[in-house]
Scaffold this active site. Sequence first.
Site, PDB file in Angstrom:
ATOM      1  N   HIS A  91      43.917  44.300  33.187  1.00 17.72           N
ATOM      2  CA  HIS A  91      43.936  44.175  31.722  1.00 17.72           C
ATOM      3  C   HIS A  91      43.227  45.375  31.107  1.00 17.72           C
ATOM      4  O   HIS A  91      42.534  46.127  31.801  1.00 17.72           O
ATOM      5  CB  HIS A  91      43.290  42.856  31.271  1.00 17.72           C
ATOM      6  N   HIS A  93      40.557  46.223  29.354  1.00 22.84           N
ATOM      7  CA  HIS A  93      39.153  46.358  28.995  1.00 22.84           C
ATOM      8  C   HIS A  93      38.668  47.597  29.748  1.00 22.84           C
ATOM      9  O   HIS A  93      39.079  47.838  30.890  1.00 22.84           O
ATOM     10  CB  HIS A  93      38.339  45.136  29.440  1.00 22.84           C
ATOM     11  N   ASP A  95      36.122  48.441  31.373  1.00 27.33           N
ATOM     12  CA  ASP A  95      35.560  48.380  32.733  1.00 27.33           C
ATOM     13  C   ASP A  95      36.664  48.340  33.793  1.00 27.33           C
ATOM     14  O   ASP A  95      36.429  48.651  34.953  1.00 27.33           O
ATOM     15  CB  ASP A  95      34.557  47.221  32.924  1.00 27.33           C
ATOM     16  N   HIS A  96      37.894  48.039  33.371  1.00 28.45           N
ATOM     17  CA  HIS A  96      39.009  47.954  34.321  1.00 28.45           C
ATOM     18  C   HIS A  96      40.005  49.112  34.228  1.00 28.45           C
ATOM     19  O   HIS A  96      40.818  49.299  35.125  1.00 28.45           O
ATOM     20  CB  HIS A  96      39.744  46.622  34.131  1.00 28.45           C
ATOM     21  N   HIS A 181      42.294  35.386  29.404  1.00 24.57           N
ATOM     22  CA  HIS A 181      41.089  36.195  29.178  1.00 24.57           C
ATOM     23  C   HIS A 181      41.016  36.611  27.709  1.00 24.57           C
ATOM     24  O   HIS A 181      41.273  37.761  27.370  1.00 24.57           O
ATOM     25  CB  HIS A 181      41.140  37.422  30.111  1.00 24.57           C
ATOM     26  N   ASP A 204      39.842  39.527  35.210  1.00 19.94           N
ATOM     27  CA  ASP A 204      38.936  38.737  34.368  1.00 19.94           C
ATOM     28  C   ASP A 204      39.707  37.543  33.834  1.00 19.94           C
ATOM     29  O   ASP A 204      40.808  37.689  33.293  1.00 19.94           O
ATOM     30  CB  ASP A 204      38.435  39.571  33.179  1.00 19.94           C
ATOM     31  N   HIS A 272      32.473  41.233  40.137  1.00 26.24           N
ATOM     32  CA  HIS A 272      32.420  41.286  38.669  1.00 26.24           C
ATOM     33  C   HIS A 272      31.333  40.332  38.153  1.00 26.24           C
ATOM     34  O   HIS A 272      31.615  39.350  37.463  1.00 26.24           O
ATOM     35  CB  HIS A 272      33.803  40.928  38.093  1.00 26.24           C
TER      36      HIS A 272
HETATM   37 ZN    ZN Z   1      35.660  43.007  33.148  1.00 19.38          ZN
HETATM   38 ZN    ZN Z   2      37.795  41.841  30.638  1.00 15.85          ZN
END
Ligand code: ZN
Ligand code: ZN
Length: 306
Positions: A91, A93, A95-96, A181, A204, A272
């Site tokens: 997805h 975000h 961090d990904h 999410h 997530d 995570h």
């Molecule tokens: Zn995340």
């Molecule tokens: Zn996320």
Amino acid sequence: MRRRTFLRLAAGGAIAARWTPRGAAQTSRRTRIVLLGTAGGPTPKRGRAAPASVVVVDGVAYVVDCGNGVARQMVLAGVELTRLRHVFITHHHSDHNADFGTLVLLAWAAGLRTDVDTWGPPPLAHMTDLFFEMSAADIDVRVTDEGRAPLRPLVHAHELKEGGVVVKDERVVVRAAVVHHPMVPIAFAYRIDGPDRSVVFSGDTTRSDALVALARGADVLVHEVMFPDAYAAEAAGNARSIARHILESHTPVEDVGRIAQEAGVKTLVLSHFVPDNNADAERSWVPLARKHFKGEVVLGRDLLEV
Ligand SMILES: [Zn+2]
Ligand SMILES: [Zn+2]
């Protein structure tokens, strides 16, 4: 050992196994699963790299998520960047996906000359175009100066809008499932079935029936975890707080154990970690995950080969 003795033994292969890079070829399994980054959330952490994992089958790399530093984590894991074949983004975000383009660019700098297919929710194709626009100055100079073949024709972005089979090749079958999410419009979990093992990455998500179905009977489930006690007080006092958002968009670690049990996986790998560096949470991850899960629980860490 004297140098001459070493060279003789090395030439004969007698000690070759001891000289493989960290994380590489330590197993006879054809399907290798390596956690590259196990932190959760957008801020850089001292103890864990941003979310990313790699599955290597017969030397071919399938990367799931591209948190910041994914290329270097692959190098540290002993997985050559030129082995990159597929990238799956769960997805959008940061961090990904922060190093989604960077991974491909650096793999090319490291000598990649073969196709890379990338998969993930929209607007993956537009993001790919914009990344190439942003990186044109570097890429053009390297093509001219270093005689490299252009990178753009090698990278194929595929936008996923629903679950199902994503990739089927001579080594693996990769399936996606839509997970939950909020507030992200669409988020995926991925399952990779290799020749001798299967692994599911939750991405997530809150507790998701689609994920349980995707993970049914898998050997390994890598699932995000959240420690709700760390957020309960703050969330109760403020309906629009980040604490409330975290509670509503991630899975309590105790429920992750329930999910693993329901799906009937053999091994549950926790990753995570939200929050990071919280003493109560650190003490609780494994015991809480074990509460409802009878199989093996592994506390994920960067560069761990499962
Ligand atoms: Zn995340
Ligand atoms: Zn996320």
